[in-house]
Design a protein around this motif. Structure first.
Motif, PDB file in Angstrom:
ATOM      1  N   LEU A  55      10.567  22.127  57.345  1.00  0.00           N
ATOM      2  CA  LEU A  55       9.132  21.857  57.229  1.00  0.00           C
ATOM      3  C   LEU A  55       8.611  21.038  58.404  1.00  0.00           C
ATOM      4  O   LEU A  55       7.448  21.184  58.786  1.00  0.00           O
ATOM      5  N   ASN A  56       9.438  20.186  58.968  1.00  0.00           N
ATOM      6  CA  ASN A  56       8.983  19.418  60.123  1.00  0.00           C
ATOM      7  C   ASN A  56       8.703  20.336  61.303  1.00  0.00           C
ATOM      8  O   ASN A  56       7.693  20.178  62.005  1.00  0.00           O
ATOM      9  N   ALA A  57       9.590  21.290  61.526  1.00  0.00           N
ATOM     10  CA  ALA A  57       9.382  22.241  62.621  1.00  0.00           C
ATOM     11  C   ALA A  57       8.161  23.115  62.347  1.00  0.00           C
ATOM     12  O   ALA A  57       7.383  23.415  63.260  1.00  0.00           O
ATOM     13  N   LEU A  58       8.004  23.514  61.089  1.00  0.00           N
ATOM     14  CA  LEU A  58       6.859  24.337  60.733  1.00  0.00           C
ATOM     15  C   LEU A  58       5.568  23.548  60.901  1.00  0.00           C
ATOM     16  O   LEU A  58       4.559  24.065  61.405  1.00  0.00           O
ATOM     17  N   GLY A  59       5.588  22.274  60.506  1.00  0.00           N
ATOM     18  CA  GLY A  59       4.411  21.427  60.678  1.00  0.00           C
ATOM     19  C   GLY A  59       4.054  21.259  62.140  1.00  0.00           C
ATOM     20  O   GLY A  59       2.876  21.286  62.521  1.00  0.00           O
ATOM     21  N   ALA A  60       5.086  21.106  62.983  1.00  0.00           N
ATOM     22  CA  ALA A  60       4.837  20.976  64.422  1.00  0.00           C
ATOM     23  C   ALA A  60       4.258  22.255  64.992  1.00  0.00           C
ATOM     24  O   ALA A  60       3.411  22.213  65.890  1.00  0.00           O
ATOM     25  N   LEU A  61       4.693  23.395  64.461  1.00  0.00           N
ATOM     26  CA  LEU A  61       4.214  24.682  64.953  1.00  0.00           C
ATOM     27  C   LEU A  61       2.708  24.821  64.776  1.00  0.00           C
ATOM     28  O   LEU A  61       2.021  25.399  65.617  1.00  0.00           O
ATOM     29  N   VAL A  62       2.179  24.261  63.682  1.00  0.00           N
ATOM     30  CA  VAL A  62       0.744  24.389  63.405  1.00  0.00           C
ATOM     31  C   VAL A  62      -0.024  23.100  63.690  1.00  0.00           C
ATOM     32  O   VAL A  62      -1.182  22.952  63.289  1.00  0.00           O
ATOM     33  N   GLY A  63       0.638  22.139  64.361  1.00  0.00           N
ATOM     34  CA  GLY A  63      -0.056  20.925  64.766  1.00  0.00           C
ATOM     35  C   GLY A  63      -0.241  19.897  63.676  1.00  0.00           C
ATOM     36  O   GLY A  63      -1.162  19.070  63.751  1.00  0.00           O
ATOM     37  N   LEU A  64       0.635  19.896  62.679  1.00  0.00           N
ATOM     38  CA  LEU A  64       0.535  18.931  61.576  1.00  0.00           C
ATOM     39  C   LEU A  64       1.775  18.046  61.488  1.00  0.00           C
ATOM     40  O   LEU A  64       2.063  17.480  60.430  1.00  0.00           O
ATOM     41  N   GLU A  65       2.496  17.910  62.609  1.00  0.00           N
ATOM     42  CA  GLU A  65       3.759  17.187  62.558  1.00  0.00           C
ATOM     43  C   GLU A  65       3.616  15.752  62.073  1.00  0.00           C
ATOM     44  O   GLU A  65       4.528  15.215  61.435  1.00  0.00           O
ATOM     45  N   THR A  66       2.478  15.105  62.321  1.00  0.00           N
ATOM     46  CA  THR A  66       2.278  13.715  61.880  1.00  0.00           C
ATOM     47  C   THR A  66       1.410  13.628  60.626  1.00  0.00           C
ATOM     48  O   THR A  66       1.079  12.521  60.194  1.00  0.00           O
ATOM     49  N   LYS A  67       1.061  14.774  60.061  1.00  0.00           N
ATOM     50  CA  LYS A  67       0.119  14.772  58.945  1.00  0.00           C
ATOM     51  C   LYS A  67       0.712  15.308  57.643  1.00  0.00           C
ATOM     52  O   LYS A  67       0.032  15.281  56.611  1.00  0.00           O
ATOM     53  N   LEU A  68       1.948  15.789  57.664  1.00  0.00           N
ATOM     54  CA  LEU A  68       2.502  16.431  56.473  1.00  0.00           C
ATOM     55  C   LEU A  68       2.632  15.477  55.284  1.00  0.00           C
ATOM     56  O   LEU A  68       2.578  15.911  54.135  1.00  0.00           O
ATOM     57  N   ASP A  69       2.786  14.208  55.559  1.00  0.00           N
ATOM     58  CA  ASP A  69       2.984  13.258  54.457  1.00  0.00           C
ATOM     59  C   ASP A  69       1.689  12.571  54.037  1.00  0.00           C
ATOM     60  O   ASP A  69       1.708  11.613  53.244  1.00  0.00           O
ATOM     61  N   MET A  70       0.570  13.045  54.538  1.00  0.00           N
ATOM     62  CA  MET A  70      -0.740  12.610  54.038  1.00  0.00           C
ATOM     63  C   MET A  70      -1.111  13.450  52.826  1.00  0.00           C
ATOM     64  O   MET A  70      -0.728  14.621  52.720  1.00  0.00           O
ATOM     65  N   LYS A  71      -1.866  12.856  51.914  1.00  0.00           N
ATOM     66  CA  LYS A  71      -2.374  13.643  50.783  1.00  0.00           C
ATOM     67  C   LYS A  71      -3.423  14.624  51.291  1.00  0.00           C
ATOM     68  O   LYS A  71      -4.230  14.292  52.170  1.00  0.00           O
ATOM     69  N   VAL A  72      -3.417  15.812  50.716  1.00  0.00           N
ATOM     70  CA  VAL A  72      -4.304  16.869  51.190  1.00  0.00           C
ATOM     71  C   VAL A  72      -5.772  16.487  51.010  1.00  0.00           C
ATOM     72  O   VAL A  72      -6.632  16.950  51.764  1.00  0.00           O
ATOM     73  N   LYS A  73      -6.088  15.629  50.045  1.00  0.00           N
ATOM     74  CA  LYS A  73      -7.478  15.217  49.856  1.00  0.00           C
ATOM     75  C   LYS A  73      -8.009  14.458  51.076  1.00  0.00           C
ATOM     76  O   LYS A  73      -9.218  14.305  51.240  1.00  0.00           O
TER      77      LYS A  73
END
Length: 311
Positions: free
Chosen positions: A110-128
């Motif tokens: 998931l970290n690599a996938l998050g980096a692929l779409v530019g969310l590498e530092t945002k995955l652990d934020m709540k979606v709200k």
């Protein structure tokens, strides 16, 4: 990778789609354009197996959506307009939840996938806490969990600001270029599609009206020439002599356009100068995607009056 061939869809006595055919190749971003009610969403529903075609075939990586449904659909990732998530969960938790719903899915980085779409530092934020653009990127990440061969996006830029649209464009280009994913985008935003797509099809009244083909310019070009208005009539006579069977369009008292390629500019300029016609400007005018769309859909009474070209 994605092949739509001779697809017809009839609802009651109405032909919703007639002989719809196009292909999307690996690493290509293919625009699927058309006004409201043209048949875009119906076509996407048929591609994704949500609706059967009356006739015709849809194959994904060689698998038929009708007869090899599981194999075909396992190779498709899709987002329809604004993706929905659990707002009280983090982006990572939403992705884990989606992973649990996919049978036989192997472990995903998931970290690599998050980096692929530019969310590498945002995955652990709540979606709200996510902006709309971040939710779109998380939606793309969710659609990529099972490593699909084809990504289908229906109106992915809805509600995004210009910066969000530009970011999304860059991420999609990266996916196509570096992952070899075939991307089909359905959209109303012609100006954006002109920037991102490699090829496009225009659909109207359930029929493909135009497909920009391999090796062809996305939009047509013409020579634009400005001359002394007192010499306009003589200039038009010269152009008619310089080119056989050419349709000259006079736009103003001193400006005309000729549907010829750029390589004909020296030929045209020489003829005008040889006749001592004062040429103030000569160059190429590229037909915009909007102009091409309107030209195509106005034929046979198209429905472009409902088409949106900007936000």
């Amino acid at each position: 990778m994605l092949s739509v061939q001779n697809v017809h869809k009839k609802m009651g006595q109405t032909n919703v789609l007639t002989n719809v055919s196009f292909d999307v190749t690996p690493g290509e971003i293919f625009g699927f354009l058309g006004p409201n009610g043209a048949g875009k969403t119906t076509t996407i529903r048929i591609i994704t197996g949500l609706m059967p075609a009356t006739h015709g075939t849809v194959t994904v990586d060689g698998f038929d959506v009708s007869t090899d449904r599981q194999q075909a659909l396992s190779r498709i990732g899709a987002i329809v307009e604004n993706p929905a998530f659990y707002p009280y969960l983090t982006g990572r938790e939403n992705l884990i939840h989606a992973m649990n719903l996919i049978p036989g899915l192997k472990k995903v980085d998931l970290n690599a996938l998050g980096a692929l779409v530019g969310l590498e530092t945002k995955l652990d934020m709540k979606v709200k806490q996510y902006s709309l653009g971040m939710k779109q990127r998380l939606g793309i990440a969710r659609a990529l969990l099972h490593n699909p061969k084809v990504l289908i996006l229906d109106e992915p830029t809805n509600g995004l600001d210009p910066a969000g649209i530009a970011d999304l464009r860059n991420y999609l280009r990266h996916l196509a270029d570096h992952r070899g994913i075939a991307i089909l985008i359905s959209s109303h935003l012609l100006s954006e599609m002109e920037l991102i797509t490699d090829r496009f099809a225009i659909i109207d009244q359930g029929q493909i009206k135009s497909i920009q083909g391999d090796g062809e310019a996305k939009t047509e070009s013409v020579i634009l020439c400005k001359v002394d208005r007192k010499q306009m009539n003589e200039a038009l006579d010269v152009v008619a002599l310089a080119f056989d069977d050419v349709k000259i369009i006079q736009q103003s008292a001193e400006m005309f356009i000729v549907p010829r390629p750029e390589t004909d500019i020296p030929h045209l300029l020489k003829h005008l100068v040889d006749r001592d016609i004062a040429v103030y400007q000569i160059g190429m005018k590229h037909e915009t995607l909007e102009e091409q769309f309107l030209k195509v859909t106005k034929k046979e009474g198209g429905t472009n009056n409902a088409f949106i070209t900007s936000q």
